[in-house]
Design an enzyme around this catalytic site. Sequence first.
Site, PDB file in Angstrom:
ATOM      1  N   GLY A 113       0.781  -1.228   0.000  1.00  0.00           N
ATOM      2  CA  GLY A 113       0.000   0.000   0.000  1.00  0.00           C
ATOM      3  C   GLY A 113       0.812   1.278   0.000  1.00  0.00           C
ATOM      4  N   HIS A 471      -4.388  -3.611   5.932  1.00  0.00           N
ATOM      5  CA  HIS A 471      -3.117  -2.917   6.132  1.00  0.00           C
ATOM      6  C   HIS A 471      -2.631  -3.071   7.579  1.00  0.00           C
ATOM      7  CE1 HIS A 471      -0.751   0.771   7.064  1.00  0.00           C
ATOM      8  NE2 HIS A 471      -0.148   0.417   5.945  1.00  0.00           N
ATOM      9  N   ARG A 578      26.157 -16.991  39.805  1.00  0.00           N
ATOM     10  CA  ARG A 578      26.774 -15.903  40.582  1.00  0.00           C
ATOM     11  C   ARG A 578      26.565 -16.221  42.048  1.00  0.00           C
ATOM     12  NH1 ARG A 578      23.782 -13.733  36.435  1.00  0.00           N
ATOM     13  NH2 ARG A 578      24.878 -12.397  34.944  1.00  0.00           N
ATOM     14  N   ARG A 634      30.816 -19.223  39.922  1.00  0.00           N
ATOM     15  CA  ARG A 634      31.793 -18.152  40.037  1.00  0.00           C
ATOM     16  C   ARG A 634      31.883 -17.724  41.497  1.00  0.00           C
ATOM     17  NH1 ARG A 634      30.503 -12.459  37.450  1.00  0.00           N
ATOM     18  NH2 ARG A 634      29.135 -12.405  39.260  1.00  0.00           N
ATOM     19  N   GLY A 800      33.991 -12.838  30.307  1.00  0.00           N
ATOM     20  CA  GLY A 800      32.994 -11.954  30.911  1.00  0.00           C
ATOM     21  C   GLY A 800      32.963 -10.695  30.072  1.00  0.00           C
ATOM     22  N   THR A 801      32.116 -10.726  29.038  1.00  0.00           N
ATOM     23  CA  THR A 801      32.207  -9.646  28.049  1.00  0.00           C
ATOM     24  C   THR A 801      31.589  -8.339  28.532  1.00  0.00           C
ATOM     25  OG1 THR A 801      30.320 -10.674  26.980  1.00  0.00           O
ATOM     26  CG2 THR A 801      32.479 -11.047  26.002  1.00  0.00           C
ATOM     27  N   ASP A 803      32.268  -6.931  31.601  1.00  0.00           N
ATOM     28  CA  ASP A 803      33.444  -6.244  32.146  1.00  0.00           C
ATOM     29  C   ASP A 803      34.492  -6.010  31.068  1.00  0.00           C
ATOM     30  OD1 ASP A 803      33.242  -5.461  34.868  1.00  0.00           O
ATOM     31  OD2 ASP A 803      33.070  -7.580  35.408  1.00  0.00           O
ATOM     32  N   TYR A 886      31.175 -22.689  23.765  1.00  0.00           N
ATOM     33  CA  TYR A 886      29.764 -22.472  24.086  1.00  0.00           C
ATOM     34  C   TYR A 886      29.497 -21.000  24.381  1.00  0.00           C
ATOM     35  CZ  TYR A 886      31.289 -21.953  28.895  1.00  0.00           C
ATOM     36  OH  TYR A 886      31.917 -21.498  30.014  1.00  0.00           O
TER      37      TYR A 886
END
Length: 911
Positions: A113, A471, A578, A634, A800-801, A803, A886
């Site tokens: 349209g 529409h 954590r 961790r 640890g992307t 940080d 992973y």
Amino acid sequence: MTMKKWVYQFEDLDIAEQYVGGEWEAVRGLFGGKGANLAEMCRLGVPVPPGFTVTTEACNAYLDDGGVFPETMWEQVMDGMDALQKSTGKHFGDRDNPLLVSCRSGAKFSMPGMMDTVLNIGLNDTTVEGMIELTGDARFVHDSYRRLIQMFGGVVMGIDDDVFEEVIEKTKQMRGIETDTDLTAEDWQAVAKQFKKIFRSHTQVNFPQDPEEQLKMATEAVFKSWNGKRAVDYRNAAGIAHDLGTAVNIVTMVFGNMGDDCATGVAMTRHGSTGEPEIEGDYLINAQGEDVVAGIRMTHDIAQMKQEIPAAYDELKEIAAKLEQHYREMQDVEFTIEKGKLWMLQTRDGKRTAQAAVRIAVEMAQEGLISKKEAVLRVTPEQVDFFLHPQFDPAAIAQAHGRGDMVAKGLNVSPGAACGVVAFDADLAEAWAKQDQKPVIMVRPETKPDDVHGMLAAQGILTSRGGRTSHAALVARQFGKPAVVGVAALNIDMVKREMTVGDLLIQEGDEISIDGNTGEVFVGRLETMVPDIQDPWLIQLLSWADEFRTLGVWANADYPEDAQRAREYGAQGIGLCRSEHMFFETERLPLFQKMIMADLSVDRREALAGLLPFQREDFAGLFRVMDGLPVIIRLIDPPLHEFLPDLIELMQELTDLKLRIRKAATLTEIDGLLQQLRIKERIRERALALREQNPMLGLRGVRLGIHIPDLTRMQVRAIFEAACKVSKEGITVLPKIMIPLTGHHNELKVQREALEEEAKRVMAEQKSEIDYKFGTMIELPRAALTADQIAVHAEFFSYGTNDLTQTTYGISRDDAEAGFLIEYMELGILPDNPFATLDKDGVAQLMQIGITKGREVKPDLECGICGEHGGDPQSVALCHTMGLNYVSCSPFRVPIARLAAAHAALKSDLK
Ligand code: ADP
Ligand code: MG
Ligand code: MG
């Protein structure tokens, strides 16, 4: 010199293929999608009215040249018309046997349209008479004529359609009838006459009587519509390039408005909302093209056609199957039935909801139409995301029904739950949503292309008219907005800016909820919830995805219930637990604070001993759920001040206490308050002592473990006591202990030696052997750069992307995301938020260095990622390429990551 070919008959597809080098995509580029598919249908032997295409190259040449047709183009169009005259035996402009055509836009990518089409070109005051004699149907001819004037007026001359529609409305009122079909030949003749007057008064010229001039002006208007505001806005929103141009398709008219054995309609070869393998669509008896999509007349469900026009219905079904076989995709078609004969006017890949996309892909693979790989590639990770989107809580729906808050029901054209305040126009919807950050439901009688910006800003869309292919439905589906359309019970008053349902009044700004799954409309706000992904087709698709991917998908989970969900969603391990999250719980926080406050190590040990049983049970719970799968725990990461009350709050409490002491009446009361004061003051002192300028770069992670060895030792004891205990229950426990924030390999060495000693001690005490590993996070640039040294002391790496991005960019995430980062993205300084999508050139390069160096020392070193990027499809693809083992992401992103990982593997195979 050979003449440039600007015009191709539908039969000339092979010539065009030769010209562009055989590629279908290039044919689509040249003919536009509509033209290419019309030509293709022609080749397949599907009935298509004779016609031809003026190429996108012609359009671009026209626009580049400031609005002049390229040389010989018009002559070629006229030759094309000659060919149509030959094949139809009719003549353009001939009074006695006139040829009528439509002039239709059609770009490479469908833009429903957005651009324009003019039908019935070739009608004028003279040919109208001839047509009447020829067909003996004056009503049909006058109706067709007024349509031409109306569309031509709108598309070519820019006259507002409402002006025309008003005339029709008034005529109907005058005659006391409801539907267009009840208007007679005389009515339409009168309407056409008034339309010509309107045309003249708006344009100062008469409606052009010369068919060639009509065609020429319409062609130019279609070319120009490519650069119209609507089309440009749409392309911006949909990410379509602006230099493609539109083709013009000139198609012999077939008529759905010649009586009750005529009809026009639209259909999808499978359900666009559920994917069910049945034709779905709408049609109208005795009507022309636009009527169905415009939503101005109540359409009939295609199922009814089986009874009303059975032969055409059967043929349509056959064609639908043929088209699917050919395109190997669900198709969205337009058709017209003229005197019982079916004509196809358009086919294209159909838009669909996420649910439908999954079901169609899986069933087409099961039918053998496509391969499993193709099925997997046909569903995007974002579509899987919709399955995990909020839906209304069934309990909330039941309650709302009980209260009588379900006020109306319409068509469930795009799934999902949406709540917001009612806004009756696109501009207001956008303003409220963007400036005031208010969730909005955009409500309209029907939507038009210039409403798209409001629809995009809104949470959901509600209309009182229109069908499944309207529409509003198409746009909502494309952009994943929940939508309910065709709610006939809604009476919208655009002047008073309110709507009524029966005697219920809803005003602009009132809150409503719509359920795109059921089509129900509620007053007020309903609770939403995230659904379980039990859709059998999704389960099938994801299991195919698992066959193709090589990247593992793990989950970040702190509690057994998260781990349970992660496992259900297909996680192959816990990539990040954590351990400190558990310290924040009410029973444990005081103990943890006591640990922080302890001046003597005996006090500290006592506090830690109190925490030990809690941690042990937490870990035991995780191990039980993850039976047989690895669990990475961790050790404590955040700076200690995070566990103490906020300093400013503490100060206020202290002032408060002092005031109360002054006002206290009895000695015992004062004593009690004084004691409290002393405790708080000590906490304040400790909090002050722990205060750091840059806590994220401060005493945290492994540094904390080295500073307070008893703390991490307690955690390791808890892990191994839990592991021994659960393993004695016959469960396979695979704990992996992760030490955060290593910057220098000696940090890791010291900490690991101390902790591994403790682990061995526990196993000896428990007379149990556990299969465990010690590893570290790589989240500082130095760690990535010295990964070979670090790998000596680590059995696994986890990136640890979050940080790593902070420290690579030197950006503090929490501050920046609320501030200058937004500006950066608006200014285009950064293409993406690096905290959402892994920064390929910087952060990922460091990761790659780390992987390579680490594996130089330990070739089998397991490397994963546990930052939030692990659930972002683009980042998942990057992780695959980098050779990570992973990704670990939030449980809700696990299904998305599974598919994204399969896509990454399949796409790298293709390279
Ligand atoms: P859009 O891209 O907006 O769908 P189309 O070019 O497909 O525009 O045309 C609008 C409507 O007119 C459609 O319903 C279409 O089926 C109908 N139509 C177009 N050409 C013809 C024709 N030659 N005969 C009959 N109906 C037509
Ligand atoms: Mg169309
Ligand atoms: Mg970190």
